[in-house]
Write a protein that holds these residues in place. Structure first.
Motif, PDB file in Angstrom:
ATOM      1  N   ASP A 107       0.826  -1.210   0.000  1.00  0.00           N
ATOM      2  CA  ASP A 107       0.000   0.000   0.000  1.00  0.00           C
ATOM      3  C   ASP A 107       0.863   1.263   0.000  1.00  0.00           C
ATOM      4  O   ASP A 107       0.525   2.254  -0.668  1.00  0.00           O
ATOM      5  CB  ASP A 107      -0.935   0.003   1.202  1.00  0.00           C
ATOM      6  N   ARG A 108       2.003   1.232   0.702  1.00  0.00           N
ATOM      7  CA  ARG A 108       2.906   2.396   0.723  1.00  0.00           C
ATOM      8  C   ARG A 108       3.518   2.629  -0.649  1.00  0.00           C
ATOM      9  O   ARG A 108       3.690   3.784  -1.075  1.00  0.00           O
ATOM     10  CB  ARG A 108       3.985   2.216   1.787  1.00  0.00           C
ATOM     11  N   ILE A 109       3.826   1.571  -1.371  1.00  0.00           N
ATOM     12  CA  ILE A 109       4.368   1.707  -2.727  1.00  0.00           C
ATOM     13  C   ILE A 109       3.316   2.347  -3.631  1.00  0.00           C
ATOM     14  O   ILE A 109       3.618   3.243  -4.425  1.00  0.00           O
ATOM     15  CB  ILE A 109       4.815   0.343  -3.275  1.00  0.00           C
ATOM     16  N   ILE A 110       2.090   1.891  -3.521  1.00  0.00           N
ATOM     17  CA  ILE A 110       1.008   2.452  -4.349  1.00  0.00           C
ATOM     18  C   ILE A 110       0.824   3.936  -4.039  1.00  0.00           C
ATOM     19  O   ILE A 110       0.691   4.755  -4.951  1.00  0.00           O
ATOM     20  CB  ILE A 110      -0.310   1.677  -4.116  1.00  0.00           C
ATOM     21  N   GLN A 111       0.827   4.293  -2.756  1.00  0.00           N
ATOM     22  CA  GLN A 111       0.646   5.693  -2.359  1.00  0.00           C
ATOM     23  C   GLN A 111       1.785   6.568  -2.854  1.00  0.00           C
ATOM     24  O   GLN A 111       1.567   7.730  -3.183  1.00  0.00           O
ATOM     25  CB  GLN A 111       0.530   5.804  -0.847  1.00  0.00           C
ATOM     26  N   ALA A 112       2.994   6.005  -2.938  1.00  0.00           N
ATOM     27  CA  ALA A 112       4.151   6.782  -3.393  1.00  0.00           C
ATOM     28  C   ALA A 112       4.087   7.059  -4.895  1.00  0.00           C
ATOM     29  O   ALA A 112       4.765   7.962  -5.390  1.00  0.00           O
ATOM     30  CB  ALA A 112       5.448   6.049  -3.059  1.00  0.00           C
TER      31      ALA A 112
END
Length: 130
Positions: free
Chosen positions: A124-129
């Motif tokens: 999820d953090r990769i997607i948000q970045a």
């Protein structure tokens, strides 16, 4: 259809996990894999047993939340002649009286939270970045 399910059960992130066998009868060829897990959970609940925790969201093959490893292949790919998501995998892909192993998708960045549920926050953090 009758099935023998061997499902990964793990009470929590720090707990030891193990495969637990369940016999399931009354599975329709037209059920999706997740509907079959719903049937199992209904049976477990009726016997006052803990249902199997698993992720699911859209049940339309697009969200990726239902990713599990089925018979050693992510998303049931080995069970179907065409690569598919778990929620689009139908039980007609399995023989009557088959034994099916179901495990969480494991990776160092995705620790098991409970049963078939993994912590996807790294993804999820990769997607948000972006």
């Amino acid at each position: 259809m009758k099935l023998k399910l061997r499902i990964w059960r793990q009470a929590g992130p720090g707990a030891a996990g193990r495969m637990v066998e369940y016999d399931l009868d009354g599975v329709s060829d037209d059920m999706s894999f997740l509907e079959m897990l719903d049937l199992l959970n209904e049976n477990l609940t009726n016997r006052n047993e803990e249902p199997v925790a698993f992720d699911h969201d859209c049940r339309e093959g697009i969200c990726g939340m239902c990713g599990v490893v089925i018979n050693g292949a992510a998303h049931g790919r080995s069970a179907s002649p065409v690569p598919t998501t778990t929620c689009q995998l139908h039980m007609r892909s399995f023989a009557d009286e088959a034994t099916i192993d179901v495990e969480p998708w494991r990776a160092g960045a995705f620790p098991v939270i409970k049963d078939l549920v993994v912590d996807r926050s790294a993804f999820d953090r990769i997607i948000q970045a972006g």
